[in-house]
Design a protein around this motif. Structure first.
Motif, short mmCIF file in Angstrom:
data_model
loop_
_atom_site.label_atom_id
_atom_site.label_comp_id
_atom_site.label_asym_id
_atom_site.label_seq_id
_atom_site.Cartn_x
_atom_site.Cartn_y
_atom_site.Cartn_z
N ILE A 116 18.91 67.43 44.63
CA ILE A 116 18.22 66.67 43.57
C ILE A 116 19.24 66.04 42.63
O ILE A 116 19.13 64.87 42.26
N SER B 26 19.79 62.04 42.49
CA SER B 26 19.58 61.39 41.19
C SER B 26 20.81 60.61 40.77
O SER B 26 20.71 59.48 40.28
N SER C 275 10.22 63.36 49.48
CA SER C 275 10.89 62.06 49.45
C SER C 275 9.94 60.94 49.81
O SER C 275 9.97 59.85 49.21
#
Length: 539
Positions: free
Chosen positions: A317, A321, A392
């Protein structure tokens, strides 16, 4: 319906009784603490609060007796092993114990912190005293051999240990952050914690010390470290994952500050402002993780594998990001921005998350290693892959909708404040990261599925149901034990009381024997020192 399975009326009765009992305990504790506050704070009241006094009296002298009568009525039922083995009784004890622990610990920290500052708050002191009594009372219930829950017996210990660890971590991070902020005060006076920075450090240290005591009590004294069972494994994985998240977030922030010091032009005080908390999170999170990870590793390979998957997900994550933010910042360089909207800071933030998250994901996931067919068939790995590319896909759909909205918004009003790239760069960066994550994990999932098909399925022993013959005094407890251990439907036949009771210490061996049997029905004769006799039936 088997004889050992409680009816709907029994289940509803238990739920109602324990919900009402918990509510009455809370009401009574509030009332008693309100009265005690007036005693401890005598002479401090400037305006008489008759309404508050009336509420405290009502809560104490109506809620208290009602709670006592209800507990007197219910605790007689706990002589029945089925009542002690009920999930509602276990959940009530866990909820009351954990809630009272949280309330009295935080109130105690507030009392000591106020005392260090030279203040006296009778409200917090009364809350701490009363809820400590509630916690001790329910601890005695859990320790009683007569009424203690036989189901989920370690649940309050594990929850209390998690709370103590969280309190320890928060207090330690706050104390360390204040010390670092004071050390960095040379950069700009506003960074200093104030003239009484040491007071803030002491107050945070008090919180950490109380949290450490709570954690020690549950982790060592109550042997939460050695608790067995699936729930204990899950708690260990979650705790390790939370500590990993804390340390990685702090490390990413520290790297972001360093990059801004090297390449940004903002004032040094603004750049250094998040460094104190970030360093505290890295140090405290890292130290606690270094302790917990070996403890978790000793619980078995499956638990360690689950922890690696959680770490991989957290790092993924962060890395995804960061990649999305980098794409966003690069697109921002093609647009005319405001003076204060420098994409360089955005780019440095994305690079920080990517540089910290990607190596950790690589170490935890190890994409370079060859995957054996047994690993590809692992349930945890398959669930992880499906969850990642499934999430996703959801994010990609939402992001596509947002990009479409921005495109149509620009087509309908091209003369707006923002240009086309400025409108779509943020969702496009997120979409780019999501597509990469989805494509990789979907490909890995398809490869694993093909590998898993090469494994010959093993015939596992299965039991349709168990018919348990035992004395009435132990039938409910034994049936619940077999049902929990094997996940099999159990019906009971009550033997005469002249039949000797089965030796409880022989039951684990009986469970091992049952695990190796395939039969539609198995008769278990539980009696005597040998434990039980197992007889598979053909029909």
């Amino acid at each position: 319906m088997s004889a050992s399975t409680p009816g709907a009326g029994t289940v509803v009765r238990r739920i109602l009784v324990y919900v009402i009992l918990l509510a009455l305990v809370v009401i009574t504790a509030i009332g008693v603490s309100g009265l005690l506050e007036r005693v401890l704070g005598a002479g401090r009241e400037l305006v008489a609060d008759d309404a508050g006094l009336a509420a405290s009296l009502a809560f104490t002298f109506i809620g208290g007796p009602l709670a006592g009568v209800l507990w007197w009525w219910q605790q007689r039922r706990l002589a029945d092993p089925a009542e002690r083995a009920s999930l509602t009784w276990a959940l009530y004890v866990a909820a009351a114990t954990t809630a009272s622990l949280i309330v009295f610990s935080t109130a105690l920290a507030s009392v000591v912190s106020d005392g260090i500052a030279g203040e006296w708050e009778p409200e917090a002191a009364s809350v701490a005293i009363v809820w400590a009594a509630v916690w001790v009372l329910h601890g005695l219930m859990r320790a009683s051999s007569r009424i203690s829950p036989t189901r989920l017996p370690t649940l309050p210990v594990l929850l209390g240990g998690v709370f103590g660890l969280a309190m320890l971590a928060i207090g330690a991070v706050d104390a360390l952050a204040e010390l670092i902020a004071e050390a960095l005060s040379f950069a700009e006076p506003v960074l200093a914690g104030g003239t009484n920075w040491w007071l803030t450090v002491l107050q945070a240290a008090v919180t950490a010390a109380i949290g450490a005591l709570v954690w020690w009590w549950h982790w060592f004294r109550q042997r939460g470290r050695d608790a067995a069972g699936a729930f204990a494994d899950v708690v260990q994985v979650v705790v390790t994952g939370a500590l990993t998240l804390t340390a990685l977030f702090g490390a990413g922030t520290v790297l972001f500050v360093i990059l801004r010091l090297l390449f940004d032009t903002d004032p040094i005080a603004e750049v250094l402002s998040p460094l104190d908390t970030a360093l505290g999170a890295v140090l405290i999170g890292g130290v606690l993780w270094a302790y917990h990870y070996p403890v978790l590793a000793r619980r078995g390979s499956s638990v360690l594998r689950a922890s690696r998957l959680v770490t991989s997900a957290i790092a993924l994550i962060g890395a995804a990001s960061g990649f999305g933010v980098v794409v966003n910042a690069l697109l921002a360089t093609f647009t005319a921005t405001l003076v204060d909207d420098d994409p360089r800071t955005l780019l440095l933030g994305g690079l920080s998350a990517l540089v910290v998250g990607f190596p950790v994901w690589w170490i935890a996931w190890r994409p370079e290693r060859s995957v054996a067919a047994e690993d590809a068939a692992d349930t945890g790995r398959r669930v992880y892959l499906i969850a990642v590319f499934g999430a996703s896909a959801v994010v990609a759909i939402v992001t596509l909708l947002l990009i479409g909205y921005r495109v149509f918004e620009y087509v309908l009003d091209p003369s707006g404040f923002s240009g086309f790239v400025e409108r779509v760069r943020a969702p496009f960066g997120l979409l780019a990261a999501t597509v990469v994550v989805f494509a990789y994990h979907f490909a890995v999932w398809r490869r694993d599925r093909a590998l898993a098909r090469t494994i010959e399925p093993e015939a596992k022993p299965t039991i349709g149901r168990i018919v348990l013959v035992s004395t009435a005094s132990e039938a409910d407890a034994l049936s619940a034990y077999f049902r929990d251990q094997l996940g099999v439907r159990v019906s009971t036949l009550r033997a005469a009381e002249t039949v000797p009771a089965a030796d409880p210490e022989a039951m684990p061996a009986v469970v091992d024997e049952l695990r190796g049997i395939s039969a539609p029905t198995v008769l278990v004769l539980a009696a005597g020192a040998e434990g039980a006799r197992v007889i598979p039936l053909t029909d």
